[in-house]
Scaffold this active site. Structure first.
Site: not given
Ligand code: SF4
Length: 334
Positions: A50, A86, A108, A138, A207, A236-237
């Site tokens: 993203h 994802h 991933c 995801e 993760c 999201s992250n």
């Molecule tokens: S954020 Fe975590 S789960 Fe997502 S691609 Fe990166 S290592 Fe993989």
């Protein structure tokens, strides 16, 4: 007499770890290597990660982004199609095989691990509770590993309170990999309170990259007049990092995709800026933002590192003989 223009002093607390995680790095490498090995076009189902800058950079190299496999023209079916980091529902590789497409899965490995844990719960007869954000690719991919009716999605503690499973003594949970560590701990605690026989996954689903980036922001944010997270509005992250910065004491926190999005008028009087980047945000944009501050402030960069990351994921077997040089990735890594 005109006084020489002097820039106001500013400290930039640059968080580490930040930016690309091993899963994102691998996914981008897969598209770059597919383009090198098989030539353009290389199709990519959904944004590979993203981030607009990454998507546009790959498009410029010959990648074509589609949302569904039926968008790939018949005359290009021999060209590779890459599935995004994802993850995808099981039906997608099945559909690709039925269409005789050559696909490369860039899911991933840590998302694949969550898929396996969800399937294990289901194989052992447990109904699966997935903690995640409705509609996120995801979540769609993880739900799509399981037969219809065998998984329920909850997002919040309030969702857990309303949840009425058929067999409350036979539940197992997994989570999306990019959630807020603290919020998810609350959701899990409430699940355990309501369903004491709930089975956890064999390892944490959130993760290492999500955990480490949130922890670094948490440690750096206190006392920041402004906290900038480089990332996309659908990442999201990255959005979680903005929330973490505010909760940890930053006076304001914003998500920006490029330096041009910074609203310099709105920033006000600032002395300390925190800076981090979501797992799908390239380091070149972090550099661009530091430069934008240097143009306006007498900025000194202070490193706010927490842990060192050494994770590295191998690309697909079909691509391992194609050479990847540093310059192939310089457009994102600087
Ligand atoms: S954020 Fe975590 S789960 Fe997502 S691609 Fe990166 S290592 Fe993989």
């Amino acid at each position: 007499m005109t006084l020489p223009f002097s820039k106001p002093p500013l400290t930039i607390r640059l968080c580490g770890p930040r930016g690309f995680c091993a899963g994102v790095d691998r996914a981008i490498q897969i598209v770059v290597l597919a383009l090198k090995g098989y030539g353009a076009p290389v199709y990519v189902r959904h944004e590979i990660v993203h981030n607009r800058y990454v998507v546009e950079g790959l498009e410029a190299k010959g990648a074509v982004f589609v949302e569904e496999l039926d968008e790939i023209p018949a005359e290009h079916r021999a060209q590779p199609v890459v599935f995004s980091a994802h993850g995808v529902p099981k039906s997608v590789p099945e559909d690709a095989s039925a269409r005789n497409l050559f696909y490369l899965d860039a899911t991933c490995p840590l998302v694949s691990k969550v898929h396996k844990q969800a399937m294990r719960h289901q194989r052992l007869g447990r109904h699966v509770v997935l903690i995640g954000h409705a509609g996120h690719p995801e979540v769609i991919g993880t739900m799509g590993q399981l037969p219809d009716g065998s998984v329920s999605l909850v997002e919040t503690v309030a969702d857990v309170d309303l949840y009425q499973p058929v067999d409350p003594d036979n539940l197992g949970y997994v989570t999306q990999t990019t959630l807020s560590v603290d919020d998810t701990a609350d959701v899990i605690a409430r699940l355990h309170e309501r369903f004491p026989n709930l089975t956890p996954p064999s390892a944490d689903s959130i993760c290492y990259a999500t955990t480490n980036r949130q922890e670094a922001v948490k440690q750096a944010a206190h006392g920041c007049d402004l906290f900038i997270v480089v990332g996309a509005p659908n990442s999201s992250n990255s959005k979680r990092l903005v929330e973490v910065a505010l909760r940890a004491g930053a006076a304001q926190s914003v998500l920006v995709q490029r330096a041009a999005e910074i609203d310099w008028q709105a920033i006000g009087d600032i002395r300390t800026v925190g800076l981090s980047a979501g797992a799908s945000a390239p380091e070149v944009i972090v550099d661009e933002i530091i430069e934008a501050f240097r143009l306006r402030y007498d900025a000194k960069v202070e490193l706010a590192d927490t842990v060192e990351e050494n994770e590295h994921f191998l690309v697909n077997r079909e691509l391992r003989d194609i050479e990847l040089t540093k310059s192939d990735m310089a457009w994102v890594n600087g």
